[in-house]
Design an enzyme around this catalytic site. Structure first.
Site, PDB file in Angstrom:
ATOM      1  N   GLY A 189       1.052  -1.211  -0.119  1.00 55.17           N
ATOM      2  CA  GLY A 189      -0.054  -0.070   0.007  1.00 55.17           C
ATOM      3  C   GLY A 189       0.782   1.419   0.104  1.00 55.17           C
ATOM      4  N   GLU A 201      -0.384 -12.428  -7.591  1.00 54.17           N
ATOM      5  CA  GLU A 201       1.084 -12.553  -8.001  1.00 54.17           C
ATOM      6  C   GLU A 201       1.463 -13.690  -9.083  1.00 54.17           C
ATOM      7  OE1 GLU A 201       3.324 -10.553  -6.179  1.00 54.17           O
ATOM      8  OE2 GLU A 201       1.767  -9.617  -5.281  1.00 54.17           O
TER       9      GLU A 201
END
Length: 297
Positions: A15, A275
């Site tokens: 983040g 991912e």
């Protein structure tokens, strides 16, 4: 009386790095809950899996903070060492589909309270060949956006960064000829997208996964999209995906299942929880029902 032990692992880059602001408050909550706390900031990709595999069973609770990728690494480590230690999750990433599915609040301090004092919720985990995923395994259009998007762009634009990266792929839609064995049926065709999920949303889109989703029913939600041949087919596919309840269409194959096998003529690049999950010709996905226990409100 021996103190309970808690292992707190966090991604300092996830983040916008807000964990640094709240770290003292989070640790204070854990200590007040009676835990002896060990803290570990991840150092690079794959670090969380390595560390959790080595130490998960030494603790009474694992708490991780980061994005869905960090959580995926932690869950993979838990699966590798067969640990049953309960897991708390403090979200700090950009999209956080799984945290939203568990109704974990975005406020880090509130999430820490849940991680320390919450209710046990056994959740399904996906086995992907020798790997694992917690909420989605996917290939095709848009799936590479999460790991190809520049980290600085994620910090500045948030979810819009994924949309920008995904839009670049509309001009050249790749597809793969696949044989899909599921629920006693063989499905063949040229597919531009495939998704095996256990989440209420994927990429922030709720309707994409379908209806009546349960995270601990032992079933995945499956969706494969055939390669569109013209703009009209693209429009029909997109309209179907965005409806509250999807309608039958020859361009989309959907079902629920606890296992699925997929064979491709060439190796297909997959993503696991956003991912990169490697390129595979043959994929076997199995639902491990209620395998990991999460702390929820």
């Amino acid at each position: 009386m021996e103190k309970k032990r808690l292992f707190f692992i966090y991604n300092p880059q996830a983040g916008k790095g807000l964990i640094r602001v709240h770290l003292a408050d989070i640790l204070d909550i854990f200590v007040k809950a009676g835990y002896e706390v060990t803290v570990y900031p991840t150092q690079d990709k794959g670090d969380a899996t390595r560390v959790i595999t080595a130490c998960a069973d030494e603790y009474d609770r694992i708490v991780c903070s980061g994005g869905d990728g960090t959580l995926d690494e932690v869950v993979t480590g838990m699966m590798l060492c067969d640990s049953l230690t309960p897991v708390g999750y403090i979200l700090a990433g950009t999209t956080n589909d799984f945290a939203q599915s568990l109704k974990i609040p975005a406020n880090m301090v509130e999430a820490a309270e849940i991680a320390a004092h919450g209710t046990y919720y056994p959740c399904d985990v996906g086995g992907f060949n020798d790997d694992a995923f917690i909420y989605v395994a996917a290939f095709g259009m848009f799936t590479s956006a999460s790991y190809q998007t520049n980290q600085k762009l994620k910090h500045i634009l948030g979810h819009a960064a994924y949309v920008i990266e995904g839009a670049k792929q509309l001009t050249d839609i790749p597809s793969y000829f696949l044989e899909i064995q599921v629920n006693g049926e063989m499905v063949r065709g040229e597919f531009a997208y495939g998704m095996i999920s256990n989440s209420l949303s994927v990429g922030g889109v709720k309707n994409l996964v379908g209806q009546d989703v349960e995270l601990n029913d032992g079933l995945f939600e499956v969706k494969f999209i055939r390669r569109p041949q013209n703009p009209l087919q693209i429009n029909e596919i997109m309209s179907n995906l965005l409806r509250p309840r999807a309608c039958d269409t020859p361009y989309i194959f959907s079902c629920k299942t606890d296992r699925i096998e997929i064979h491709g003529e060439i190796a297909v690049p997959w993503t696991l929880d956003g991912e990169f999950g490697g390129e595979h010709k043959d994929v076997r996905i199995v639902n491990h029902c209620r395998r990991i226990t999460f702390m929820v409100e």
